[in-house]
Scaffold this active site. Structure first.
Site, PDB file in Angstrom:
ATOM      1  N   HIS A  68       0.806  -1.157   0.065  1.00 12.10           N
ATOM      2  CA  HIS A  68       0.022  -0.128  -0.067  1.00 12.10           C
ATOM      3  C   HIS A  68       0.822   1.315   0.057  1.00 12.10           C
ATOM      4  O   HIS A  68       1.361   1.698   1.174  1.00 12.10           O
ATOM      5  CB  HIS A  68      -0.890  -0.208   1.119  1.00 12.10           C
ATOM      6  CG  HIS A  68      -1.933   1.002   1.230  1.00 12.10           C
ATOM      7  ND1 HIS A  68      -3.334   0.980   1.586  1.00 12.10           N
ATOM      8  CD2 HIS A  68      -1.813   2.573   1.279  1.00 12.10           C
ATOM      9  CE1 HIS A  68      -4.070   2.052   1.436  1.00 12.10           C
ATOM     10  NE2 HIS A  68      -2.901   2.984   1.496  1.00 12.10           N
ATOM     11  N   LYS A  73       1.623  10.555  -5.804  1.00 13.32           N
ATOM     12  CA  LYS A  73       1.792  11.801  -4.992  1.00 13.32           C
ATOM     13  C   LYS A  73       2.790  11.843  -4.046  1.00 13.32           C
ATOM     14  O   LYS A  73       3.078  12.930  -3.632  1.00 13.32           O
ATOM     15  CB  LYS A  73       0.504  11.945  -4.205  1.00 13.32           C
ATOM     16  CG  LYS A  73       0.271  10.946  -3.153  1.00 13.32           C
ATOM     17  CD  LYS A  73      -0.823  11.444  -2.182  1.00 13.32           C
ATOM     18  CE  LYS A  73      -2.233  11.283  -2.838  1.00 13.32           C
ATOM     19  NZ  LYS A  73      -2.960  10.113  -3.084  1.00 13.32           N
ATOM     20  N   HIS A 226      -9.834   1.990   0.744  1.00 17.86           N
ATOM     21  CA  HIS A 226      -9.381   3.037   1.909  1.00 17.86           C
ATOM     22  C   HIS A 226     -10.701   3.051   2.856  1.00 17.86           C
ATOM     23  O   HIS A 226     -11.667   3.456   2.489  1.00 17.86           O
ATOM     24  CB  HIS A 226      -8.877   4.531   1.576  1.00 17.86           C
ATOM     25  CG  HIS A 226      -7.401   4.300   0.878  1.00 17.86           C
ATOM     26  ND1 HIS A 226      -7.142   3.589  -0.390  1.00 17.86           N
ATOM     27  CD2 HIS A 226      -6.248   4.860   1.288  1.00 17.86           C
ATOM     28  CE1 HIS A 226      -5.770   3.910  -0.482  1.00 17.86           C
ATOM     29  NE2 HIS A 226      -5.354   4.775   0.422  1.00 17.86           N
ATOM     30  N   GLU A 229     -10.652   5.774   8.066  1.00 19.86           N
ATOM     31  CA  GLU A 229      -9.469   6.425   8.319  1.00 19.86           C
ATOM     32  C   GLU A 229      -9.745   7.681   9.067  1.00 19.86           C
ATOM     33  O   GLU A 229      -9.291   8.632   8.962  1.00 19.86           O
ATOM     34  CB  GLU A 229      -8.494   6.812   6.938  1.00 19.86           C
ATOM     35  CG  GLU A 229      -7.244   7.164   7.256  1.00 19.86           C
ATOM     36  CD  GLU A 229      -6.435   7.496   6.190  1.00 19.86           C
ATOM     37  OE1 GLU A 229      -5.297   7.713   6.075  1.00 19.86           O
ATOM     38  OE2 GLU A 229      -7.052   7.190   4.928  1.00 19.86           O
ATOM     39  N   ASP A 326       2.737   3.342   2.843  1.00 22.38           N
ATOM     40  CA  ASP A 326       1.631   4.555   2.623  1.00 22.38           C
ATOM     41  C   ASP A 326       2.443   5.580   1.853  1.00 22.38           C
ATOM     42  O   ASP A 326       3.106   5.347   1.101  1.00 22.38           O
ATOM     43  CB  ASP A 326       0.612   4.820   3.843  1.00 22.38           C
ATOM     44  CG  ASP A 326      -0.493   5.170   3.437  1.00 22.38           C
ATOM     45  OD1 ASP A 326      -1.013   5.363   2.376  1.00 22.38           O
ATOM     46  OD2 ASP A 326      -1.129   5.672   4.439  1.00 22.38           O
ATOM     47  N   ASN A 327       2.180   6.729   2.202  1.00 24.80           N
ATOM     48  CA  ASN A 327       2.651   7.928   1.838  1.00 24.80           C
ATOM     49  C   ASN A 327       3.908   8.085   2.125  1.00 24.80           C
ATOM     50  O   ASN A 327       4.356   7.889   3.283  1.00 24.80           O
ATOM     51  CB  ASN A 327       1.559   9.197   2.211  1.00 24.80           C
ATOM     52  CG  ASN A 327       0.266   8.831   1.632  1.00 24.80           C
ATOM     53  OD1 ASN A 327      -0.358   8.022   2.238  1.00 24.80           O
ATOM     54  ND2 ASN A 327      -0.164   9.752   0.752  1.00 24.80           N
TER      55      ASN A 327
END
Length: 433
Positions: A68, A73, A226, A229, A326-327
């Site tokens: 994930h 981005k 998602h 959250e 994740d990010n």
């Protein structure tokens, strides 16, 4: 040298197949590993090899699997910071940056940078989510397709769409699903509506969810969602997804990420939800660093909870639980480097994945590989010798240092790769140094 032994190593039993020697109290096995023509030729008891590269008791991992991420981005923080660190602040900053700036050249430069970081850290497979809206979906997915081809010999890549649930209600949903199918992706969404956050579910949630299932089923697509959250007890989509999957007899794979609100629900509701997830065969991927960064963030107030879901309860119920990055350096998480050893270390501290260690080392390798369908993440005879070698000899040593001196083997050869310099992105991010 293509044929050789790695001697005096340790590997956790949860990531080893076909080796029956006793494990220590943390689940680690002592073994010698034979490499021939880039593959694992033997897993042998300690002392089997007369000579070879002595690992001095160091822990060996199979190549990491990151199930994930958001490489489209990533690394926009210098030009699009999250001014208050909140979930809404992240949404606002990303939406503003995406408009007019996410060209194929911009996304490719940032994604390629992220993948080079992951490669140097020992990752062999990644699933990324791609922001997928009508105005730029074809551009984003075409960019990803080129990137997937370019990286095919280094990191196996999958992609899932991400867009708010209401975007799938109508022609835009059809377009998104068709685009995902065209590029061999996974159909993904986020269980909030456009412009909103994860709180009380709207009245139209179930019809929208069924519409989403319709789109996936008609095209034979797996799902990656998602979910919930936030710390809001009204965010209860996870249970409804599980019940819907069972009611419809959904045949594909479903992975749900985040699920933070589950830890804020009443005990009875949480137990019921965990059971439904297990019964539906849904896998859960937890993003501990990003979840803790965003959740329960209130200015000038110390956070009261860690922002993560019920991993121990889910695993005990038989749910496949994995951890992921994740990010990275974007408004949803200001830090990160797609380093799965860091993810495991931080997950251990945040979620108490210790005393005992249990099978958690598999949550960054074997489990996500099986959930996503990657041929990776396990040490077994015949597998490609994609390994990560550390000098850590026990769990506390592994968790106490970042092990930047780890050695990454790809097909039995030492990988000549280092993490790229952030300055490479200055022309993309606008950072002036």
């Amino acid at each position: 040298m293509t044929d050789f032994w790695l001697t005096n190593g340790r590997a956790h039993g949860a990531v080893v197949d076909g080796f029956a020697e006793p494990a220590d109290q943390d689940g680690f096995l002592r073994l010698d590993i034979r490499i021939e023509d880039g593959r694992i030729a033997a897993l042998a008891p300690l002392g089997s090899a007369a000579e070879g590269q002595d690992l001095r008791g160091g822990i060996v991992f199979p190549g990491f699997v990151d199930a994930h991420t958001h490489i489209d981005k990533g690394h926009i923080w210098p030009r699009a910071p999250n001014v208050d660190g909140s979930f809404l602040g992240a949404l606002t900053a990303v939406m503003a940056d995406r408009t007019g700036r996410w060209t194929p050249e911009d996304m490719t430069a940032r994604a390629d940078f992220a993948l080079r970081c992951a490669l140097a850290h020992g990752t062999v497979a990644i699933r990324t989510h791609l922001d997928t809206y009508a105005e730029h979906a074809p551009v984003t997915w075409a960019m990803f397709s080129r990137l997937r081809d370019a990286w095919a010999e280094r990191i196996a890549l999958q992609a899932s769409s991400i867009a708010p649930l209401d975007r799938f209600w109508g022609d835009e949903g059809t377009m998104i699903a068709d685009t995902v199918a065209q590029y061999g992706g996974i159909l993904g969404m986020v269980t909030r509506l456009t412009g909103g956050v994860h709180d009380a579910m709207p009245d139209e949630f179930q019809p929208m969810l069924d519409r989403f299932f319709d789109l996936a089923e008609a095209r034979g697509l797996d799902m990656d969602l998602h979910v919930d959250e936030s710390g809001e007890t009204g965010a209860r989509a996870l249970r409804e997804i599980a019940l819907t999957a069972m009611r419809r007899g959904f045949k594909g794979r479903i992975q749900c990420g985040h699920c933070c609100a589950l830890s804020m629900q009443s005990e009875d509701y949480a137990i019921e939800t965990v059971k439904a997830v297990a019964d539906a065969g849904i896998a859960i991927v937890v993003l501990p660093m990003c979840n803790m960064y965003l959740q329960d963030r209130v200015p000038h107030r110390t956070p009261r909870w860690r922002g993560v879901t019920l991993v121990h309860e889910l695993a005990a119920a038989g749910v496949a639980v994995s951890f992921a990055s994740d990010n990275t350096r974007d408004p949803f998480y200001a830090y990160g480097d797609l380093d799965m050893l860091e993810v495991l270390r931080e997950a251990t501290r945040i979620l108490h994945l210790d005393h005992p260690v249990g099978a958690w080392p598999a949550a960054v390798s074997r489990v996500p590989a099986e959930v996503c369908g990657f041929d990776a993440g396990v040490l077994r005879v015949g597998a490609v010798a994609d390994l990560v070698l550390t000098r850590a000899r026990m769990a506390t040593e592994l968790q106490s240092r970042p092990w930047h001196d780890r050695v990454v083997l790809r097909a039995g050869k030492v990988l000549d790769a280092t993490v790229p310099d952030y300055a490479e992105l200055d022309s993309v991010t606008g950072f002036a140094g």
